[in-house]
Design a protein around this motif. Sequence first.
Motif, PDB file in Angstrom:
ATOM      1  N   PRO A  41       9.697  25.147  13.495  1.00 34.40           N
ATOM      2  CA  PRO A  41       9.682  24.811  12.072  1.00 34.40           C
ATOM      3  C   PRO A  41      11.073  24.471  11.552  1.00 34.40           C
ATOM      4  O   PRO A  41      12.029  25.225  11.770  1.00 34.40           O
ATOM      5  CB  PRO A  41       9.147  26.090  11.424  1.00 34.40           C
ATOM      6  CG  PRO A  41       8.339  26.741  12.483  1.00 34.40           C
ATOM      7  CD  PRO A  41       9.050  26.445  13.771  1.00 34.40           C
ATOM      8  N   GLY A  42      11.190  23.330  10.906  1.00 34.38           N
ATOM      9  CA  GLY A  42      12.458  22.928  10.324  1.00 34.38           C
ATOM     10  C   GLY A  42      13.487  22.405  11.302  1.00 34.38           C
ATOM     11  O   GLY A  42      14.638  22.160  10.913  1.00 34.38           O
ATOM     12  N   LYS A  43      13.086  22.243  12.558  1.00 30.93           N
ATOM     13  CA  LYS A  43      14.048  21.780  13.569  1.00 30.93           C
ATOM     14  C   LYS A  43      13.563  20.496  14.227  1.00 30.93           C
ATOM     15  O   LYS A  43      12.394  20.124  14.129  1.00 30.93           O
ATOM     16  CB  LYS A  43      14.265  22.864  14.626  1.00 30.93           C
ATOM     17  CG  LYS A  43      14.920  24.118  14.084  1.00 30.93           C
ATOM     18  CD  LYS A  43      15.312  25.064  15.209  1.00 30.93           C
ATOM     19  CE  LYS A  43      16.053  26.275  14.672  1.00 30.93           C
ATOM     20  NZ  LYS A  43      16.461  27.201  15.771  1.00 30.93           N
ATOM     21  N   LEU A  44      14.474  19.828  14.908  1.00 31.16           N
ATOM     22  CA  LEU A  44      14.137  18.618  15.633  1.00 31.16           C
ATOM     23  C   LEU A  44      13.388  18.956  16.923  1.00 31.16           C
ATOM     24  O   LEU A  44      13.541  20.053  17.476  1.00 31.16           O
ATOM     25  CB  LEU A  44      15.413  17.836  15.976  1.00 31.16           C
ATOM     26  CG  LEU A  44      16.227  17.299  14.799  1.00 31.16           C
ATOM     27  CD1 LEU A  44      17.517  16.671  15.301  1.00 31.16           C
ATOM     28  CD2 LEU A  44      15.425  16.313  13.981  1.00 31.16           C
ATOM     29  N   ARG A  45      12.601  18.008  17.372  1.00 30.33           N
ATOM     30  CA  ARG A  45      11.924  18.183  18.653  1.00 30.33           C
ATOM     31  C   ARG A  45      12.966  18.169  19.763  1.00 30.33           C
ATOM     32  O   ARG A  45      13.878  17.333  19.771  1.00 30.33           O
ATOM     33  CB  ARG A  45      10.906  17.060  18.855  1.00 30.33           C
ATOM     34  CG  ARG A  45       9.966  17.270  20.006  1.00 30.33           C
ATOM     35  CD  ARG A  45       8.877  16.226  20.039  1.00 30.33           C
ATOM     36  NE  ARG A  45       8.027  16.277  18.853  1.00 30.33           N
ATOM     37  CZ  ARG A  45       6.898  15.570  18.713  1.00 30.33           C
ATOM     38  NH1 ARG A  45       6.497  14.769  19.679  1.00 30.33           N
ATOM     39  NH2 ARG A  45       6.187  15.659  17.617  1.00 30.33           N
TER      40      ARG A  45
END
Length: 121
Positions: A41-45
């Motif tokens: 959540p809230g982060k890049l893949r």
Amino acid sequence: QVQLVESGGGLVQPGGSLRLSCAASGSIFSINHMRWYRQAPGKLRELVAAITNGGTTNYASSLKGRFAISRDNAKNMVYLQMNSLKPEDTAVYYCNADITGSYYSHAMDYWGKGTLVTVSS
């Protein structure tokens, strides 16, 4: 039409293990690289692990030793064994593969819809 379908996600306690599976189906001539990515959540893949059709593996440096990628070429499957899971491993895990549909076609990049892994007590 090619599909990638992940399974095996769920809720696990810190320190536990899970094994994710990804099945490729449809018009498949060959599969080259298969990979697992994750997105918290809230982060890049981010890339978790990759494996060639010959079995050569590559891992995110922070995960090496806890996660293991493997594949079954006969079944068009890729797996991710996750051990000693931590709360920060919580994410949606995606399967990705380079798949050629026929002898005459180029490889295309396919993605699954993801499976949620939640590490929590």
